[in-house]
Write an enzyme that holds these catalytic residues in place. Structure first.
Site, PDB file in Angstrom:
ATOM      1  N   ARG A  19     111.752   5.455  31.609  1.00  0.00           N
ATOM      2  CA  ARG A  19     110.551   5.367  30.766  1.00  0.00           C
ATOM      3  C   ARG A  19     110.517   6.498  29.745  1.00  0.00           C
ATOM      4  O   ARG A  19     110.924   7.612  30.042  1.00  0.00           O
ATOM      5  CB  ARG A  19     109.291   5.494  31.624  1.00  0.00           C
ATOM      6  CG  ARG A  19     109.018   4.322  32.540  1.00  0.00           C
ATOM      7  CD  ARG A  19     107.806   4.650  33.408  1.00  0.00           C
ATOM      8  NE  ARG A  19     107.702   3.760  34.544  1.00  0.00           N
ATOM      9  CZ  ARG A  19     106.906   2.668  34.562  1.00  0.00           C
ATOM     10  NH1 ARG A  19     106.174   2.370  33.514  1.00  0.00           N
ATOM     11  NH2 ARG A  19     106.869   1.908  35.621  1.00  0.00           N
ATOM     12  N   MET A  63     106.739   3.035  22.560  1.00  0.00           N
ATOM     13  CA  MET A  63     108.146   3.291  22.874  1.00  0.00           C
ATOM     14  C   MET A  63     108.592   2.422  24.054  1.00  0.00           C
ATOM     15  O   MET A  63     107.796   1.692  24.633  1.00  0.00           O
ATOM     16  CB  MET A  63     108.351   4.773  23.130  1.00  0.00           C
ATOM     17  CG  MET A  63     108.196   5.592  21.842  1.00  0.00           C
ATOM     18  SD  MET A  63     108.565   7.331  22.050  1.00  0.00           S
ATOM     19  CE  MET A  63     107.339   7.823  23.233  1.00  0.00           C
ATOM     20  N   ARG A 109      65.407  23.569  -3.675  1.00  0.00           N
ATOM     21  CA  ARG A 109      66.233  23.681  -4.878  1.00  0.00           C
ATOM     22  C   ARG A 109      65.501  23.033  -6.033  1.00  0.00           C
ATOM     23  O   ARG A 109      65.064  21.892  -5.943  1.00  0.00           O
ATOM     24  CB  ARG A 109      67.568  22.975  -4.656  1.00  0.00           C
ATOM     25  CG  ARG A 109      68.453  23.028  -5.878  1.00  0.00           C
ATOM     26  CD  ARG A 109      69.769  22.339  -5.643  1.00  0.00           C
ATOM     27  NE  ARG A 109      69.611  20.899  -5.627  1.00  0.00           N
ATOM     28  CZ  ARG A 109      70.618  20.048  -5.362  1.00  0.00           C
ATOM     29  NH1 ARG A 109      71.807  20.519  -5.082  1.00  0.00           N
ATOM     30  NH2 ARG A 109      70.417  18.755  -5.372  1.00  0.00           N
ATOM     31  N   GLY A 111     102.389   2.080  24.325  1.00  0.00           N
ATOM     32  CA  GLY A 111     103.094   0.873  23.902  1.00  0.00           C
ATOM     33  C   GLY A 111     104.009   1.044  22.711  1.00  0.00           C
ATOM     34  O   GLY A 111     104.581   0.075  22.232  1.00  0.00           O
ATOM     35  N   HIS A 139      78.508   9.799  -4.743  1.00  0.00           N
ATOM     36  CA  HIS A 139      77.058   9.768  -4.574  1.00  0.00           C
ATOM     37  C   HIS A 139      76.672   8.868  -3.404  1.00  0.00           C
ATOM     38  O   HIS A 139      75.897   9.240  -2.530  1.00  0.00           O
ATOM     39  CB  HIS A 139      76.402   9.268  -5.864  1.00  0.00           C
ATOM     40  CG  HIS A 139      74.918   9.141  -5.762  1.00  0.00           C
ATOM     41  ND1 HIS A 139      74.292   7.953  -5.512  1.00  0.00           N
ATOM     42  CD2 HIS A 139      73.936  10.071  -5.830  1.00  0.00           C
ATOM     43  CE1 HIS A 139      72.987   8.139  -5.460  1.00  0.00           C
ATOM     44  NE2 HIS A 139      72.747   9.420  -5.645  1.00  0.00           N
ATOM     45  N   SER A 199      72.996  30.366  -1.189  1.00  0.00           N
ATOM     46  CA  SER A 199      73.350  29.179  -0.427  1.00  0.00           C
ATOM     47  C   SER A 199      74.583  28.595  -1.111  1.00  0.00           C
ATOM     48  O   SER A 199      74.530  28.222  -2.286  1.00  0.00           O
ATOM     49  CB  SER A 199      72.198  28.181  -0.435  1.00  0.00           C
ATOM     50  OG  SER A 199      72.583  27.029   0.280  1.00  0.00           O
ATOM     51  N   TYR A 259      73.539  30.871   8.291  1.00  0.00           N
ATOM     52  CA  TYR A 259      73.231  29.522   8.777  1.00  0.00           C
ATOM     53  C   TYR A 259      74.030  28.483   8.009  1.00  0.00           C
ATOM     54  O   TYR A 259      74.585  28.767   6.943  1.00  0.00           O
ATOM     55  CB  TYR A 259      71.730  29.227   8.647  1.00  0.00           C
ATOM     56  CG  TYR A 259      71.269  29.076   7.216  1.00  0.00           C
ATOM     57  CD1 TYR A 259      71.320  27.834   6.580  1.00  0.00           C
ATOM     58  CD2 TYR A 259      70.796  30.164   6.494  1.00  0.00           C
ATOM     59  CE1 TYR A 259      70.917  27.698   5.260  1.00  0.00           C
ATOM     60  CE2 TYR A 259      70.393  30.040   5.181  1.00  0.00           C
ATOM     61  CZ  TYR A 259      70.454  28.800   4.568  1.00  0.00           C
ATOM     62  OH  TYR A 259      70.073  28.652   3.262  1.00  0.00           O
ATOM     63  N   ARG A 267      96.966  11.274  33.638  1.00  0.00           N
ATOM     64  CA  ARG A 267      96.771  11.953  32.358  1.00  0.00           C
ATOM     65  C   ARG A 267      95.276  12.020  32.088  1.00  0.00           C
ATOM     66  O   ARG A 267      94.502  11.275  32.691  1.00  0.00           O
ATOM     67  CB  ARG A 267      97.487  11.219  31.227  1.00  0.00           C
ATOM     68  CG  ARG A 267      97.018   9.805  31.059  1.00  0.00           C
ATOM     69  CD  ARG A 267      97.804   9.062  29.995  1.00  0.00           C
ATOM     70  NE  ARG A 267      97.414   7.669  29.961  1.00  0.00           N
ATOM     71  CZ  ARG A 267      98.088   6.727  29.344  1.00  0.00           C
ATOM     72  NH1 ARG A 267      99.205   7.004  28.698  1.00  0.00           N
ATOM     73  NH2 ARG A 267      97.653   5.478  29.339  1.00  0.00           N
ATOM     74  N   CYS A 320      74.936  24.664   1.995  1.00  0.00           N
ATOM     75  CA  CYS A 320      74.139  23.445   1.995  1.00  0.00           C
ATOM     76  C   CYS A 320      74.913  22.257   1.443  1.00  0.00           C
ATOM     77  O   CYS A 320      74.349  21.237   1.123  1.00  0.00           O
ATOM     78  CB  CYS A 320      72.838  23.642   1.227  1.00  0.00           C
ATOM     79  SG  CYS A 320      73.082  24.003  -0.510  1.00  0.00           S
ATOM     80  N   LYS A 370     103.925  12.188  30.723  1.00  0.00           N
ATOM     81  CA  LYS A 370     104.234  11.478  31.968  1.00  0.00           C
ATOM     82  C   LYS A 370     105.067  12.361  32.890  1.00  0.00           C
ATOM     83  O   LYS A 370     104.756  12.522  34.072  1.00  0.00           O
ATOM     84  CB  LYS A 370     104.964  10.173  31.643  1.00  0.00           C
ATOM     85  CG  LYS A 370     105.138   9.257  32.860  1.00  0.00           C
ATOM     86  CD  LYS A 370     106.066   8.074  32.557  1.00  0.00           C
ATOM     87  CE  LYS A 370     105.542   7.153  31.478  1.00  0.00           C
ATOM     88  NZ  LYS A 370     104.505   6.219  31.951  1.00  0.00           N
TER      89      LYS A 370
END
Lengths: 899, 899
Positions: free
Chosen positions: A95, A106, A630, A104, A460, A776, A866, A339, A846, A25
């Protein structure tokens, strides 16, 4: 040490960059003052002062008093008013304001400077007695509760009693006399409670307010907020002492909040609310319904035009969408705050892309501004935010870990089969399980969402669901599931099978009943921005996909190949022809129950056409792009039923005794399956499994090549840890593949590589790379083994390890964001060693980390080729890969400028 | 390339060092010739020739024929006899002989050179027609079967028929005429089968024999033997062509085998057997009972004296106990073989120590000669070797993995409680389980031996049993255990509860019935040698001990402190007062079932006196020596019962509902407990557990210090992986400890350190060492996580990984001998990093590897301060630590000599 920064009349000690010192502020007020916007004058006490205050047993610094008084004098001189003046008094607001927005959390004190003398002056100056006494009573109430700590309610009840006595309903109906009476009551109450009169001296009032604002920094509310929002490293709050301006001085006054663009859509429209004849608090409190900003152009066209100019000025100045607060006092506009505005994910993309088009920012900056959360949240359905919070809260059944965000509504079912059969007849279901296993994949697939009582964010259930972008809550430990009765209960709520429940995956809440959801559409800007990201990034982005369908979706989402096909998923479910899933399951189960190598081969022969068909579909979808497959990875026990009834059924189907099936299942039981007979170890002990899978891959590749589809298969062996092991696998792979290729007389080029998912594999990467053509990194398992953490069990203690309020050992869940210090060290070592042996070694990742922004950046930094992410996280990966490049450039630039 | 090495008349082309080239036998013959011992002349065809033969499609090298003929001529010249001579023919034996002894695995042809002409010459020269034809028929039979491959039995049956016709029983009763008739029959049979006459040309015979010896190197028998004995890296077999000498030419002849010292006890007596008028084969075949060597001194005093001289010469020459073969022909001694004699572990020690005393070898050499197996085997009872093998084999029930050697006899019981109650009434029992868990420790402790159907060499059963030196067979996967009926069965044998079984832990066999065992006593030489080892070694040797009793035993066995006290064992069993074990178990179970921190504290308070008492006992036993105490490590589910009946019983005892107990047990279930909520994670989430344990340790230390017992406690946190985690534990530890110490006003010094048993801990050792004062590498778990191997499950595939005939990926079980390449790399890294931060960091190892010779040597090389081994493996560790120093010296010497 300078404790106080003045601003006013176009000049300011501070500026917009000084957020850390002046708070958001204070910095905003200073900056707005500097660039000539209409801002009331005032001064800011720094956050360092707050820090000093708490470090010195709640004492102000020695020089502070003089500095404040000096700046107050300056303010009085500038405004030509005096604090406490009986004629035309200076009134100020006091403030809080820290470097990070804590809305809100403080305290604020308004109208400071009023006392029995100055209130009269105010009445005179404003020619509005009622207004003056209203302001005074507000101040007395605020000061008493905020600074002194008297209970708010004791004031509210007196106000209610007054209105009752006066026979009025609304505060606005209370006259000056009424307020005066109330002020008298307040003061008597104050004296009674504190033994002292209400402070009449405005300087005493000011120091009380400054202390109260500092104190609010350490208030429970504020501390909790910082913990939850993970706000750390701040010094404290600043205190802004600003001349009061009033929006409640008549119909030529008012107050408003606005955004320079629509924070929901990002549209370039001026967006906000305005209340005539009101103070800022009234807008926030939502007591009166505000008017849309457009209305202001009619009511106060001059002010609106001025505000429009402010909007343009601020956007051009800050080069981002701003969130503004303003007050109009008798037709004069005052800016009270600016802001960077919060926005929805969708708006974030829209604004970033628009601002590039407008020439406000460069493409690079647009890319930097989007957070990975924005990308992720873009795709998830959410509970309608208009839903009443209190009602929601009353419906809460239990809370779990928010594994996959978004929300889902469905009828509770407790087994995967039920999920499938209910779904088959068109029901929407939520699958509720203690924990899930690959057997459940079919049921998980058809469910709207998944809820488990155990497991963590990478259990899982969580991993599979995340791959699908499907809402999932795990580790709801307080949930009692009764499989027999098919009920779940917690928190006094019981849910029977078939009853509606709603999951909110964004915070892990489970609600009873059907709650309305909204599913956002990604805006065009999303695609534009990701295309920009693609131009910047160096890292390839592939996807994890197990089915032709997944592969097609992923390609549309920008996948440049498949980094991981988990062949085992094909064994459970025929995703193209779900009705045929049973055949596959039976064949794999027969294979596992086989006593001899021949029986095993016979069962595998049944699986061959299924796998080959799936591979054909995947190759077609990925025509011209690499596909990393795989081989079978999970321990075999995951494929066989564990309860006697199902075992008996299976026994009947394949002509074995139930005892034989039970015995084999028992034999397959492992104390720690994660470290057990799985991964390439299966192909070492059962070479026929390898043979079938290679056959399926190569035959599919040949079929595709014949149909002019370009196939680039990369055959990947999981869980290797040794060069010799890799040699055995590599030789077996090539023997089978080359024989089939030679027979078919079709040119198929393939490579053979391995996952690096055990510390030993990373440590000996130089040796393994002598054989493997690509690596990988399977960082899920690498994290499990490096840290000794089972992702299925970590829910018991890992939250405490990550929770800053508890042990706080890790800053984030290592299964979500790669543990750079430990696991990352092994990855770096593995890459360096691997490339030492084979400079052109292709390297990817992966694990789940391939779809996590921070981890993707890590992958870029350590030089991977990658990352591979699940289809719904491809956007995250593409963006993060680009951001990694930009961060690197920044660092290089910084380095250069240092040299 | 020289293919043939001659020896004879005091000279030899080769020598004793050339074992690799000439085989053990050839090198021994050359060396004995060189040092002037009476050896028949001959020549050796090298192992390289054999290698060439197999590498070139079974062709001899081009120059071999000429070289053999030249050496044969030399032999003929020396002996003044000619091969095939009709007057006084040269006869030779053609024997195999590789660098490593492979008794009976390869072929030999004797009496080569006989044909219809030379047999008459032999008869004339020996004046013994019967002898000559006996030799001839032996040769024809041997040649036909070994070289040509005709079935032996077809010859044996003809011999039996002849004896029947002649009406005689024994071969010795057959006359020359009889042999001549048989030879005729043999030759006709030969012609009939091969279509060719029996080869009369002795040169053709010789080449046939040479080829047959080479072929026998690749015979199935020999290949299997090499696989089983892990003999690798040899080129092939040599072929020794040596002039025949005959021990069966009358009562002034004979043959014998002897050892220069007693191979059973190591005693310095001449030890061996002798047969009058017999050939070497007769001794080996065991047809006639031989006389003791002492008898020879009476029958042939001159020969005996000569043999005594040979014995002394060879011992002085080889500086080790030798195994000799000799023949006496008409009173003339011929040495046919010398090699280092195999010996029992006990003899190995005795001989090594005696030879030092005799000045034959240095202490260092004595230390180098003892193998770790010798130390280990010294302590284990074994099945009486006189037991009939065929009978044994018929009693075999099943085979498992030989986890702990030795043997045990007892009655089969199927639960730990049964084991305890049966043992309490004086019964000897074998505990048979699917697998064991810490709950079973009491039963395991009282059992003679342990048999499990699952698990590998480092499963719970194996590890615990090894610590006690108790016979244990694990992973007998073919065993069906019926817990209801209390029976086990396999291989058609069923064993009911209470029936005797015998375990042979040396090879993993399980037999029905009670078989006689012998328990060897370690000789004094053992203690002498270990004292020498202590002077040489630099590595400290501590022990793993959980009870005062273990600690006392270990101190007697040379432990210099305790490297690992596993506090959890104290929770199961009161080893000093077994009848009180129940109280402890109940208290820990109450603690686990506690719902609140207060209830948990109350239960812990009950455990406190037990733990404190145990620590007092241990500190007393280790007065003045360091004691490393590891805080609670295993996952809590290991402490609670899993079957409903026991859960109900527990519920009754602690006043909970059976459902509540069942629910809590269910909650504790983990998918991968090895990677779960265990180790220091328990103390992070339940700080009260830490507090109680620290209190027990420190209060015990104070009590001991007051009684003038010197206590050096080292408090060890298991399974850490992060500096911050370690900080939390360290601070909590010191807070509790220092408070107690301050109150007691007694000086107690303690250190706080950690196990390094996760890859992440090793990787970040530099950071962890900022807090930890010592490291103890827990290489059991470090191996599990680094390699992704669960030691409880690895039995399913690890044997294949280690088995050279199968995958052969590892040369040894990584749980037995540390995997230097992978796990070792992390250990080295951890040590280096840890000492970088804290140069005086004390570092040890407390896994199973601390008692494995190769691993101990590794620990020395990487610079650890000590190893910790179970009491019964302390000898192995002490010796290996010394050998490590000697190996280092050798390397340094070699390095110096290179420079």
């Amino acid at each position: 040490m300078k404790y106080v920064y003045f601003f006013g009349a176009g000049k300011a000690d501070g500026d917009g960059e000084m957020k850390d010192l002046l708070g958001g502020k204070g910095a905003g007020l200073a900056e707005m003052t500097r660039i000539g916007l209409p801002v009331p004058s005032g001064f800011t006490i720094t956050t360092e002062t707050c820090d000093f205050y708490f470090k010195h047993n709640r004492q102000f610094p020695k020089d502070l008093r003089a500095e404040v008084e000096k700046n107050l004098k300056r303010l009085e001189n500038l405004t030509k008013k005096k604090l406490g003046d009986a004629k035309d008094p200076l009134l100020v607001s006091v403030r809080s304001g820290s470097a990070r927005s804590m809305p809100g959390m403080m305290e604020t004190i308004l109208n400071l400077g009023l006392n029995d003398a100055s209130v009269a002056g105010l009445a005179r100056a404003t020619r509005n007695e009622r207004f003056a006494f209203d302001a005074y009573r507000r101040f007395v109430q605020m000061y008493s509760s905020v600074v002194i700590g008297l209970p708010k309610d004791d004031f509210e009840s007196r106000l209610r009693a007054l209105k009752k006595r006066l026979g009025v309903k609304d505060d606005t109906e209370v006259s000056a006399e009424g307020w005066r009476e109330l002020i008298g009551e307040y003061k008597r109450y104050f004296q009674e409670k504190t033994g002292k009169p209400f402070p009449e001296n405005p300087h005493e009032q000011l120091w009380g307010a400054i202390g109260a604002v500092f104190e609010s920094w350490m208030g429970e509310k504020a501390q909790t907020y910082r913990r939850v929002e993970k706000i750390t490293g701040l010094l404290g709050t600043a205190v802004n002492v600003v001349q009061m301006v009033y929006g409640n001085t008549g119909d030529d006054s008012g107050t408003g909040v606005c955004f320079t663009r629509d924070p929901s859509t990002g549209e370039k429209t001026f967006f906000g609310d305005f209340l005539l004849n009101a103070q800022g608090e009234d807008v926030v409190a939502g007591i009166r319904t505000p008017m849309h900003l457009g209305e202001l152009s009619k009511r106060m066209p001059k002010v609106y035009k001025q505000l429009e100019r402010v909007r343009r000025t601020l956007e051009r100045h800050y080069r981002d969408m701003q969130d503004l607060e303003f007050t109009v006092e008798h037709g004069t506009l005052y800016m009270l705050q600016t802001r960077t505005g919060k926005r929805t994910p969708s708006a974030a993309f829209q604004i970033a892309v628009d601002m590039v088009d407008e020439g406000l920012i460069e493409v690079e900056e647009a890319l930097e501004r989007i957070k990975s959360d924005d990308v992720e949240r873009l795709f998830y359905p959410v509970i309608d935010p208009r839903m009443n919070r209190a009602e929601l809260s009353s419906r809460k059944v239990v809370e779990g870990i928010n594994a996959v965000p978004g929300a889902a509504v469905g009828k509770a079912v407790f087994t995967a089969e039920d999920a499938e059969s209910w779904a088959a007849r068109g029901e929407k279901v939520i699958l509720v399980r203690h924990e899930t296993s690959p057997e459940d994949v079919g049921g998980m697939n058809v469910a709207q969402g998944i809820l488990t009582a155990t497991g963590g964010k990478t259990s899982h259930a969580a991993v599979v669901a995340r791959g699908w972008g499907k809402c999932c809550i795990v580790g709801a430990e307080k949930l009692d599931i009764d499989l027999q009765k098919k009920t779940m209960s917690s928190n006094g709520h019981a849910v029977r099978e078939g009853e509606w429940i709603t999951l909110d995956g964004s915070d892990g809440s489970v609600y009873g009943g059907q709650i309305d959801l909204i599913r956002p559409e990604p805006p065009k800007a999303f695609y534009t921005l990701l295309k920009w990201a693609d131009k910047v990034r160096k890292l390839g982005v592939r996807t994890n996909a197990d089915t032709p369908q997944d592969a097609r979706v992923a390609r549309e989402m920008g996948a440049e190949g498949i980094g991981l096909v988990r062949t085992e998923h094909m064994f459970f479910k025929d995703f193209e022809h779900p009705e045929k899933s049973g055949e596959r399951q039976l064949a794999i189960q027969e294979m596992i129950l086989a006593d001899t190598s021949d029986a095993r081969k016979a069962a595998l022969a049944k699986l061959l056409p299924f796998q080959r068909g799936d591979f054909v579909g995947i190759f077609k979808a990925m025509d011209g792009l690499p596909v990393t497959i795989r081989l079978l990875d999970p321990p075999l026990h995951e494929f066989v039923p564990h309860d006697p009834a199902k075992q008996a059924e299976l026994a009947r189907k394949i002509g074995l005794s139930p005892e034989a099936v039970a015995r084999r299942v028992e034999q397959l039981h492992e104390a720690n399956p994660m470290l057990g007979h799985r991964g390439c170890r299966l192909c070492i002990t059962y070479p026929e499994i390898l043979e079938m899978q290679i056959r399926a891959i190569i035959e599919a590749a040949i079929e595709c090549q014949k149909n002019k589809i370009k196939v680039i298969p990369e055959i990947m062996h999981p869980l290797t840890m040794d060069k010799k092991e890799m040699q055995i696998l590599d030789q077996a792979t090539r023997r089978v593949a080359d024989e089939i290729i030679a027979k078919a007389k079709v040119k198929v080029e393939y490579t053979v590589g391995t996952m690096i998912e055990l510390p030993r594999a990373a440590l000996l990467a130089d040796q393994i790379a002598e054989v493997a053509e690509f690596f990988s990194f399977g960082t899920n398992d690498l994290t499990q083994t490096t840290m000794g953490l089972s992702r299925d069990d970590a829910g018991r203690f890992l939250p405490e390890y990550v929770d800053e309020r508890k042990a706080g050992i890790f800053t984030s869940d290592p299964f979500q964001t790669i543990d750079e210090a430990g696991v990352g060290l092994l990855v770096e070592w593995g890459i360096e060693r691997g490339r030492k042996t084979r400079p052109n070694l292709k390297i990817g990742i992966c694990g789940e980390h391939g779809g996590d922004a921070e981890s993707v950046k890590f992958c870029h930094r350590v030089g991977m080729d990658y990352v591979s992410a699940s289809p719904f996280r491809l956007g995250v990966a593409r963006l993060a890969a680009a951001q990694a490049v930009l961060e690197e450039r920044q660092k290089d630039k910084a380095k250069k400028s240092r040299n």
